[in-house]
Each structure stands twice: as C-alpha cells, then as structure tokens.
Design a protein around this motif. Structure first.
Motif, PDB file in Angstrom:
ATOM      1  N   CYS A  15       0.789  -1.190   0.136  1.00 21.83           N
ATOM      2  CA  CYS A  15       0.037  -0.104  -0.037  1.00 21.83           C
ATOM      3  C   CYS A  15       0.803   1.275  -0.190  1.00 21.83           C
ATOM      4  N   VAL A  16       1.944   1.461   0.950  1.00 24.05           N
ATOM      5  CA  VAL A  16       2.672   2.525   1.030  1.00 24.05           C
ATOM      6  C   VAL A  16       3.623   2.658  -0.318  1.00 24.05           C
ATOM      7  N   GLY A  17       4.052   1.487  -1.084  1.00 25.46           N
ATOM      8  CA  GLY A  17       4.806   1.372  -1.917  1.00 25.46           C
ATOM      9  C   GLY A  17       3.878   1.972  -3.186  1.00 25.46           C
ATOM     10  N   GLY A  18       2.965   1.624  -3.289  1.00 32.31           N
ATOM     11  CA  GLY A  18       1.956   2.139  -4.647  1.00 32.31           C
ATOM     12  C   GLY A  18       1.521   3.444  -4.435  1.00 32.31           C
ATOM     13  N   PHE A  19       1.208   3.792  -3.117  1.00 30.77           N
ATOM     14  CA  PHE A  19       0.940   5.420  -2.741  1.00 30.77           C
ATOM     15  C   PHE A  19       2.138   6.219  -3.406  1.00 30.77           C
ATOM     16  N   ILE A  20       3.413   5.861  -2.833  1.00 31.91           N
ATOM     17  CA  ILE A  20       4.413   6.648  -3.288  1.00 31.91           C
ATOM     18  C   ILE A  20       4.783   6.606  -4.708  1.00 31.91           C
ATOM     19  N   ALA A  21       4.608   5.408  -5.240  1.00 33.50           N
ATOM     20  CA  ALA A  21       4.895   5.496  -6.690  1.00 33.50           C
ATOM     21  C   ALA A  21       3.968   6.164  -7.437  1.00 33.50           C
ATOM     22  N   ILE A  22       2.707   6.144  -7.229  1.00 28.58           N
ATOM     23  CA  ILE A  22       1.658   6.899  -7.949  1.00 28.58           C
ATOM     24  C   ILE A  22       1.842   8.428  -7.581  1.00 28.58           C
ATOM     25  N   LEU A  23       1.932   8.999  -6.228  1.00 30.36           N
ATOM     26  CA  LEU A  23       2.432  10.203  -6.174  1.00 30.36           C
ATOM     27  C   LEU A  23       3.712  10.755  -6.620  1.00 30.36           C
ATOM     28  N   PHE A  24       4.651   9.992  -6.691  1.00 29.66           N
ATOM     29  CA  PHE A  24       5.981  10.302  -7.375  1.00 29.66           C
ATOM     30  C   PHE A  24       5.988  10.487  -8.907  1.00 29.66           C
ATOM     31  N   ASP A  25       5.496   9.291  -9.560  1.00 27.70           N
ATOM     32  CA  ASP A  25       5.727   8.995 -10.875  1.00 27.70           C
ATOM     33  C   ASP A  25       4.724   9.971 -11.649  1.00 27.70           C
ATOM     34  N   VAL A  26       3.248   9.472 -11.055  1.00 25.05           N
ATOM     35  CA  VAL A  26       2.185  10.194 -11.878  1.00 25.05           C
ATOM     36  C   VAL A  26       2.155  11.670 -11.699  1.00 25.05           C
ATOM     37  N   ILE A  27       2.245  12.136 -10.439  1.00 21.46           N
ATOM     38  CA  ILE A  27       1.835  13.541 -10.005  1.00 21.46           C
ATOM     39  C   ILE A  27       3.121  14.358 -10.169  1.00 21.46           C
ATOM     40  N   GLY A  39       2.790   4.731 -22.324  1.00 21.84           N
ATOM     41  CA  GLY A  39       1.745   4.437 -23.336  1.00 21.84           C
ATOM     42  C   GLY A  39       1.419   5.792 -24.185  1.00 21.84           C
ATOM     43  N   GLN A  40      -0.064   5.823 -24.365  1.00 22.60           N
ATOM     44  CA  GLN A  40      -0.372   7.035 -25.140  1.00 22.60           C
ATOM     45  C   GLN A  40      -0.491   8.184 -24.152  1.00 22.60           C
ATOM     46  N   ALA A  41       0.220   9.353 -24.663  1.00 24.34           N
ATOM     47  CA  ALA A  41       0.586  10.394 -23.615  1.00 24.34           C
ATOM     48  C   ALA A  41      -0.739  11.029 -23.001  1.00 24.34           C
ATOM     49  N   LYS A  42      -1.883  11.170 -23.891  1.00 21.82           N
ATOM     50  CA  LYS A  42      -3.182  11.756 -22.956  1.00 21.82           C
ATOM     51  C   LYS A  42      -3.964  10.986 -22.663  1.00 21.82           C
ATOM     52  N   LEU A  43      -3.724   9.656 -22.560  1.00 22.80           N
ATOM     53  CA  LEU A  43      -4.706   8.550 -22.585  1.00 22.80           C
ATOM     54  C   LEU A  43      -4.390   7.410 -21.658  1.00 22.80           C
ATOM     55  N   PRO A  44      -4.417   7.872 -20.153  1.00 23.68           N
ATOM     56  CA  PRO A  44      -4.025   6.709 -19.101  1.00 23.68           C
ATOM     57  C   PRO A  44      -4.994   5.480 -19.257  1.00 23.68           C
ATOM     58  N   GLY A  45      -4.303   4.472 -19.128  1.00 25.28           N
ATOM     59  CA  GLY A  45      -4.952   3.222 -19.116  1.00 25.28           C
ATOM     60  C   GLY A  45      -4.441   2.133 -18.070  1.00 25.28           C
ATOM     61  N   LEU A  46      -4.814   0.841 -18.403  1.00 26.18           N
ATOM     62  CA  LEU A  46      -4.477  -0.233 -17.416  1.00 26.18           C
ATOM     63  C   LEU A  46      -3.124  -0.416 -17.266  1.00 26.18           C
ATOM     64  N   GLY A  47      -2.368  -0.437 -18.493  1.00 24.32           N
ATOM     65  CA  GLY A  47      -0.931  -0.608 -18.410  1.00 24.32           C
ATOM     66  C   GLY A  47      -0.214   0.630 -17.455  1.00 24.32           C
ATOM     67  N   ASP A  48      -0.826   1.797 -17.548  1.00 20.92           N
ATOM     68  CA  ASP A  48      -0.120   2.897 -16.568  1.00 20.92           C
ATOM     69  C   ASP A  48      -0.277   2.311 -15.232  1.00 20.92           C
ATOM     70  N   LEU A  49      -1.728   2.109 -14.929  1.00 19.33           N
ATOM     71  CA  LEU A  49      -1.955   1.776 -13.498  1.00 19.33           C
ATOM     72  C   LEU A  49      -0.927   0.528 -13.196  1.00 19.33           C
ATOM     73  N   ILE A  50      -0.918  -0.378 -13.748  1.00 21.73           N
ATOM     74  CA  ILE A  50      -0.189  -1.595 -13.492  1.00 21.73           C
ATOM     75  C   ILE A  50       1.420  -1.047 -13.298  1.00 21.73           C
ATOM     76  N   CYS A  51       2.023  -0.401 -14.207  1.00 22.27           N
ATOM     77  CA  CYS A  51       3.399   0.298 -13.843  1.00 22.27           C
ATOM     78  C   CYS A  51       3.492   1.033 -12.794  1.00 22.27           C
ATOM     79  N   TYR A  52       2.617   1.949 -12.513  1.00 18.56           N
ATOM     80  CA  TYR A  52       2.762   2.837 -11.360  1.00 18.56           C
ATOM     81  C   TYR A  52       2.373   2.187  -9.821  1.00 18.56           C
ATOM     82  N   SER A  53       1.281   1.253  -9.848  1.00 14.94           N
ATOM     83  CA  SER A  53       0.874   0.866  -8.567  1.00 14.94           C
ATOM     84  C   SER A  53       1.245  -0.650  -8.198  1.00 14.94           C
ATOM     85  N   PRO A  57       5.499  -1.752  -6.170  1.00 15.89           N
ATOM     86  CA  PRO A  57       5.362  -2.622  -4.766  1.00 15.89           C
ATOM     87  C   PRO A  57       5.601  -4.022  -4.741  1.00 15.89           C
ATOM     88  N   CYS A  58       5.427  -4.311  -5.861  1.00 11.79           N
ATOM     89  CA  CYS A  58       5.917  -6.062  -5.893  1.00 11.79           C
ATOM     90  C   CYS A  58       7.249  -6.283  -5.807  1.00 11.79           C
TER      91      CYS A  58
END
Length: 131
Positions: A15-27, A39-53, A57-58
């Motif tokens: 949970c903490v790793g996913g939060f920090i990865a999303i905060l740091f990488d996405v935001i 992926g596509q610059a203006k279209l976030p998708g499932l691949g982005d979510l998997i990569c970031y969150s 953490p895995c």
C-alpha cells in the motif's frame, strides 16, 4: 519465494509503495515535471496503473522477503539493477517515451529506496508491531 515477512509487512509495503509510486511518478514526474509518458500520452490506461501501482510495490515486497540486515548489499544491488532494467526495457519497447529524461538518472533513487528506505520501513513496522 521465502516468506520472511508477515502479511502485515506485505500489506503495508504494498500500500505505501503503491501510494508513493503513484504520487511520485504520476503527479510529480510525468504530470508536474512532465519528463516521460507511458503508453499514449493523453490517455491513461490499465498499463499505466500496473506500471505505477503494482510493479514497484511488488519489487519492494519481494526485496523485503529476501532482505537480511547482515547481508544487505547484494539484494540492494540486484534490485537496483532489476528496477533499472525494467525501466530500460519499457523505453526500448517504446512503451515509455522520454521527454528530456535519461534512463540512468533513477539509479541513485533505486539505490536509496532499496538500500535505505525499505530497510527503515521494515524496521519501523516491526518496532510498531512490538508495541
């Protein structure tokens, strides 16, 4: 894989790793500073979510399963290289598009995460569990 950490450590680390990865990488990195796109610059998708969150953490949970304070540096180097190679492969296959970013720059960050932050993280969890 050995089970050297409890389900609580696994859950909190994920949970903490996913939060920090999303905060740091996405935001910060891909949003505010805008140095890369997945992926596509203006279209976030499932691949982005998997990569970031999920992936980061895995790696953290797997690292902590193998982490032993007395033999710390071999897994630190191994997981630093694994993280770097994962990012490098995303660039090579064209999924990660760099915009003024260099794949070598995160190496010190990965080293700090595996060498210092995750060992501190597990010590704090174990200390809090004792109380």
């Amino acid at each position: 894989m050995p089970k050297h950490i409890s389900w609580k450590v696994t859950y909190l680390t994920f949970c903490v790793g996913g939060f920090i990865a999303i905060l740091f990488d996405v935001i910060i990195m891909s949003g505010w500073i805008d140095v890369f796109d997945l992926g596509q610059a203006k279209l976030p998708g499932l691949g982005d979510l998997i990569c970031y969150s999920v992936i980061a953490p895995c790696y953290a949970v797997i690292f902590l399963n193998y982490y032993q304070p007395e033999r710390k540096w071999m897994p630190v180097v191994l997981f630093t290289l694994l993280s770097f190679l994962s990012e490098w492969m995303l660039v090579k296959v064209g999924y990660m598009k760099l915009k003024g970013w260099n794949t070598w720059w995160p190496l010190p960050v990965y080293f700090l995460i595996f060498g210092f932050w995750l060992p501190l993280h597990i010590r704090l969890i174990r200390k809090a569990s004792e109380n």
